[in-house]
Design an enzyme around this catalytic site. Structure first.
Site, mmCIF file in Angstrom:
data_model
loop_
_atom_site.group_PDB
_atom_site.id
_atom_site.type_symbol
_atom_site.label_atom_id
_atom_site.label_comp_id
_atom_site.label_asym_id
_atom_site.label_seq_id
_atom_site.Cartn_x
_atom_site.Cartn_y
_atom_site.Cartn_z
ATOM 1 N N HIS A 1 -4.250 2.281 -3.436
ATOM 2 C CA HIS A 1 -2.939 1.864 -2.915
ATOM 3 C C HIS A 1 -3.031 0.568 -2.131
ATOM 4 O O HIS A 1 -2.129 0.262 -1.345
ATOM 5 C CB HIS A 1 -2.345 2.958 -2.019
ATOM 6 C CG HIS A 1 -1.906 4.157 -2.795
ATOM 7 N ND1 HIS A 1 -1.573 5.342 -2.182
ATOM 8 C CD2 HIS A 1 -1.732 4.364 -4.129
ATOM 9 C CE1 HIS A 1 -1.209 6.227 -3.105
ATOM 10 N NE2 HIS A 1 -1.308 5.661 -4.296
ATOM 11 N N VAL B 1 -5.087 2.883 3.249
ATOM 12 C CA VAL B 1 -5.157 1.410 3.267
ATOM 13 C C VAL B 1 -5.983 0.919 4.462
ATOM 14 O O VAL B 1 -6.144 -0.280 4.644
ATOM 15 C CB VAL B 1 -3.728 0.809 3.267
ATOM 16 C CG1 VAL B 1 -3.061 1.100 1.919
ATOM 17 C CG2 VAL B 1 -2.869 1.339 4.410
ATOM 18 N N ASN C 1 -8.339 20.609 3.534
ATOM 19 C CA ASN C 1 -7.048 20.316 4.151
ATOM 20 C C ASN C 1 -6.807 21.336 5.264
ATOM 21 O O ASN C 1 -7.493 22.349 5.356
ATOM 22 C CB ASN C 1 -5.937 20.397 3.076
ATOM 23 C CG ASN C 1 -4.689 19.626 3.476
ATOM 24 O OD1 ASN C 1 -4.197 19.791 4.585
ATOM 25 N ND2 ASN C 1 -4.215 18.762 2.586
#
Ligand code: BV8
Length: 225
Positions: free
Chosen positions: A106, A90, A198
């Site tokens: 989101h 966000v 990751n």
């Protein structure tokens, strides 16, 4: 035309100083999800929730994109085909780094939403419960965030991107949260080559053709440049 669809999560913003969710001491260690990231939590204690997002909005406003965000912006610039960033985050660090095509599934800290008329407008740095909607004048402003149990934004368009991607890259997400955690399966079904970036394999790690272990600020420039 070739297309690269990219999903990002909190891990790409970690090196910009913004907390992830599920790490030790992460955001969900400080607050219960039920209290700050659900419509029920907002209804129960709007001030707690609005202040949770005020704090993150202030932190994000001061944060700078890192080499991971910048590598994705360079990729979009240099790649002959289409690059679409679908972010669960966000913050606006992809935009600050120069990415043009960014979808905030989101929601976004910089946006406010009216719970009465669905109008969206640029959020003030500090929101308060009962802020007035500039379109319908109801005291129904809320953070423009997709909470648990709410439908993420632009899902139809996102699934079209996944169905037509030649490459799907997932960066800095633990693969806990749906529907985003299901995107790699969609991309594979469409025949895309899939790669995960990751610190460790995510919950969906076994579904990727390739996994690049390390910090996104190091692994993405190697992949892009
Ligand atoms: C919905 C708000 C339905 C914004 C968030 C099965 C199918 C469908 C739904 C569900 C399902 N099972 C359960 C559900 C419901 C739920 C869900 O998935 N629950 C989970 C917990 C089981 N999903 C929902 O409610 C979603 N809505 O399904 O609606 C519907 C249908 C019809 C009508 C109405 C509704 C909505 C989900 C969105 C919730 N909102 N956040 C905010 O506060 O920020 S989710 C929250 O988690 C964050 O937004 C974040 O985006 C998301 C995922 O977290 P990550 O980004 O992955 O972060 P995390 O800390 O977990 O991991 C960080 C990773 O980075 C780690 O892997 C780490 O190793 C790595 N990393 C760290 N540093 C680095 C790094 N990697 C690289 N470099 C580094 N330097």
């Amino acid at each position: 035309m070739k297309k690269i669809a990219i999903l990002t999560g909190a891990g790409i913003s970690a090196e910009s100083g913004l907390g992830t969710f599920r790490a030790e001491g992460g955001l969900w260690a400080q607050h219960r999800i039920e209290d700050v990231a659900t419509p029920e939590g907002f209804a129960r204690d709007p001030r707690l929730v609005v202040n949770f997002y005020n704090a993150r909005r202030a932190q994000a406003a001061k944060a700078e994109p890192n080499e991971g965000h910048r590598a994705l912006a360079r990729l979009e610039e240099a790649f002959g085909g289409e690059v679409i960033v679908i972010t669960q985050n966000v913050d606006d660090l992809h935009e600050k780094a120069g990415s043009q095509k960014v979808m905030h599934m989101h929601g976004a800290l910089k946006s406010a939403l009216c719970a009465a008329c669905d109008h969206r407008w640029p959020a003030p740095l500090v929101m308060a419960p009962g802020d007035i909607c500039p379109a319908c004048n109801s005291p129904a402003a809320r953070p423009d965030i997709v909470w648990f149990g709410e439908m993420p934004y632009d899902m139809d368009e996102i699934f079209e991107h996944l169905a037509s991607a030649d490459v799907f890259a997932s960066i800095g997400t633990s693969g806990n949260v749906y529907p985003a955690a299901g995107f790699v399966a969609e991309a594979r079904r469409a025949g895309a080559q899939t790669v995960e970036f990751n610190l460790e394999p995510s919950l969906q790690g076994s579904q990727f053709d390739d996994i690049r272990i390390g910090s996104a600020s190091e692994t993405l420039p190697v992949w892009v440049d």
